[in-house]
Design an enzyme around this catalytic site. Structure first.
Site, short mmCIF file in Angstrom:
data_model
loop_
_atom_site.label_atom_id
_atom_site.label_comp_id
_atom_site.label_asym_id
_atom_site.label_seq_id
_atom_site.Cartn_x
_atom_site.Cartn_y
_atom_site.Cartn_z
N PHE A 255 1.58 2.40 -2.56
CA PHE A 255 2.08 1.92 -3.85
C PHE A 255 3.43 1.23 -3.76
CE2 PHE A 255 4.62 5.81 -3.70
CZ PHE A 255 5.80 5.40 -4.30
N LYS B 238 -8.03 -2.91 -0.24
CA LYS B 238 -8.06 -1.79 -1.20
C LYS B 238 -6.60 -1.49 -1.51
CE LYS B 238 -7.59 2.16 -1.95
NZ LYS B 238 -6.57 2.69 -2.91
N GLU C 67 -4.15 2.24 -6.09
CA GLU C 67 -4.65 2.25 -7.47
C GLU C 67 -3.52 2.40 -8.48
OE1 GLU C 67 -4.89 4.42 -5.08
OE2 GLU C 67 -5.46 6.44 -5.72
N ARG C 68 -2.31 2.71 -7.98
CA ARG C 68 -1.19 2.85 -8.91
C ARG C 68 -0.55 1.51 -9.24
NH1 ARG C 68 2.07 7.89 -6.36
NH2 ARG C 68 0.93 7.48 -4.44
N SER D 18 0.96 7.38 3.66
CA SER D 18 1.61 8.62 4.13
C SER D 18 0.98 9.08 5.45
CB SER D 18 1.46 9.70 3.07
OG SER D 18 0.09 9.92 2.82
N CYS E 222 9.59 2.82 2.90
CA CYS E 222 9.31 3.49 4.16
C CYS E 222 10.48 3.33 5.12
CB CYS E 222 8.05 2.93 4.79
SG CYS E 222 8.15 1.16 4.98
N GLU F 128 9.28 14.35 4.10
CA GLU F 128 9.57 13.03 3.52
C GLU F 128 9.60 13.21 2.00
OE1 GLU F 128 6.46 10.01 3.58
OE2 GLU F 128 7.97 8.45 3.84
#
Ligand code: NAD
Length: 498
Positions: free
Chosen positions: A149, A173, A176-177, A226, A281, A382
């Site tokens: 995201f 893909k 979805e957020r 993640s 990240c 994290e």
């Protein structure tokens, strides 16, 4: 409320299922759109289109492919503000920050506009009497990308422009957020003249991801997200023989030496720790203060942290927006509580922040924790929020041992005025991307991006030369054009040069 659809075979598609998800406005704390959540049948439809398009696209001349990429690049430039607005609305980051990610993503397109140069093979003349050798690379086929995201434009652009420039077709893909920007990217590709089926999107969650990982007609999978999901993607996609690169999470350390310029370091630590609300990240999340620098450093970071303006990403006054979801906010707040309970000193407390006019937004204020130790969860995990933790050590050796004992190895930085320290640090640290007085050392598009340890599963980093290698495979050709008289040289021994 609008629904963000799939993009299959050159046009929007509602797909086969009836599930949708909410796309939130994190600053307002409420849904602003729906996103279609795809099925394995939708994956199949997209892969079928991508496979059908592969033959034509992979045979398209390099010059013609480059013309499409140049046009796409220009369209991304023209639509930078619109892409950034979509990112900011769905992710929550500030508009300027979102523009930055669009630019860094577009630079990958700039890079692959030079794909003819990058795909040049190698030739060796006269490897044996009358024999030459050459090698060249060909596209893999249908490639898939599964993205997180936190960079809705840039991270997918680490993948699809490179794959497509190399002659592959692609199924994305997105998270979805934050699916909105990818839909616009698909339209820009179409406007640039990319043939239908070369770039496809299937929106969704685990069902779509598993459908991609298991699909027999996908040749390669690129994943960013993640660490637990990266490990899962790597294992599952490898099982069906796919080429996989899976980039995972991070805990990035900045080591601050006593000889560093403390004001400079404090400025950059605040920017790197709290920019994008810590949801990068490559964010710095752990500061390792060496020797006597600690007190002054913490003081200066505290001063700057308390001055940060928190608000909706789309407001021009905001320096830091909300985190992406209510679950993220609650997770980050939970970590701060735990850190305090474990004995860390809460120097700046971001809990309980109120943003006027956005009371329902998912805000966490910038938080600074000092005297953190390596066994506390605020260090081991994290957090992926605006929380900077400070650990104190006595020497560079101790700092390096601490950084190298951490399972993640994405990015790190050292602040120092000593070339000797910098050189020693970059040679000894077990991390993939290193900054010398640069806290977010994200490589430019013409280098490759990737971490070590639990931050990357697979052999290849993304974009740059390694991206081109990931999306192609090599052939080596050994050639002889014999005279009739030379045919008598054939014998049963293993061939060696003569
Ligand atoms: P995430 O792992 O939750 O999701 C990433 C993708 O995986 C999404 O598309 C999601 O739909 C899918 N997914 C989630 N759970 C799944 C499951 N159980 N099975 C199959 N698919 C699943 O990551 P996120 O929260 O979207 O992004 C933040 C994470 O990404 C952080 O850990 C961050 O460090 C990492 N990240 C890493 C890099 C890097 O370059 N190493 C870059 C950006 C983000």
């Amino acid at each position: 409320m609008r629904t963000i659809e799939h993009w299959i075979g050159g046009s929007a598609s509602t797909g086969s299922g009836d599930r949708t998800g909410d796309v939130f406005d994190p600053a307002e704390g409420r849904p602003q759109a729906h996103v279609r959540l795809g099925t394995t049948a939708d994956v199949d439809a997209a892969v079928t289109e991508a496979r059908a398009a592969f033959g034509g696209w992979s045979e398209t001349s390099l010059s013609a492919r480059v013309q499409v990429l140049f046009r796409f690049r220009e369209l991304v430039v023209q639509h930078t503000d619109e892409l950034a607005r979509l990112v900011s609305l769905e992710h929550g980051k500030t508009l300027d920050d979102a523009k930055g990610e669009v630019v860094r993503g577009r630079e990958v397109v700039d890079f692959v506009c030079g794909i003819p140069q990058l795909l040049k093979g190698e030739f060796s003349d006269q490897v044996s009497g009358g024999i030459d050798s050459h090698s060249f690379r060909q596209p893999l086929g249908v490639c898939a990308g599964i993205t997180p995201f936190n960079f809705p434009v840039m991270v997918p652009m680490w993948m699809h422009p490179v794959a497509i420039a190399c002659g592959n077709t692609f199924v994305l893909k997105p998270s979805e957020r934050v699916p909105g920007a990818s839909e616009l990217v698909a339209r820009l590709y179409a406007e640039a003249g990319l043939p239908d089926g070369v770039f496809n999107i299937v929106n969704g969650d685990k069902e779509v991801v598993d459908g991609l990982l298991d699909h027999h007609d996908i040749d390669a999978v690129s994943f960013v997200g993640s660490t637990p999901i990266a490990r899962y993607v790597h294992e599952r996609a490898s099982r069906t023989g796919k080429r996989v690169q899976a980039l995972g999470g991070a805990k990035n350390h900045a080591v601050v030496m006593p000889d560093a310029d403390v004001d400079f370091a404090a400025d950059h630590l605040v920017a790197a720790g709290y920019g994008s609300a810590g949801q990068r990240c490559m964010a710095i999340s752990a500061v390792v203060a060496v020797g006597p620098v600690a007190d002054a450093l913490v003081d200066k970071v505290r001063e700057r942290t308390t001055g940060i303006t928190v608000g909706p990403g789309c407001a021009s006054t905001s320096e830091m927006g909300p985190v992406v979801s209510a679950a993220s906010r609650d997770r980050v707040l939970g970590y701060i509580d735990e850190g305090e309970k474990d004995g860390a000193t809460v120097v700046v407390d971001g809990r309980g922040i109120e943003v006027d006019g956005s009371e329902e937004g998912f805000f966490v204020g910038p938080t600074l924790l000092d005297h953190v130790s390596t066994d506390m969860s605020v260090y081991t995990d994290e957090i992926f929020g605006p929380v900077l933790v400070v650990l104190r050590v006595a020497s560079l050796d101790e700092a390096l041992a601490l950084v190298n004992a951490n399972p993640y190895g994405n990015g790190t930085a050292v602040f120092t005025s000593s070339g000797e320290v910098a050189r020693s640090f970059q040679r000894r640290v077990q991390v993939g991307m290193i900054g010398i007085n640069v806290p977010i050392p994200v490589p430019m598009a013409y280098h490759s991006f990737g971490g070590w340890g639990d931050s990357l599963f697979g052999d290849h980093h993304v974009h740059g030369p390694e991206g081109v290698r990931f999306y192609t495979r090599a052939k080596v050709v050994t050639t002889r054009w014999p005279h009739v008289s030379e045919e008598s040289l054939a014998h049963l021994n293993f061939p060696t040069a003569h």
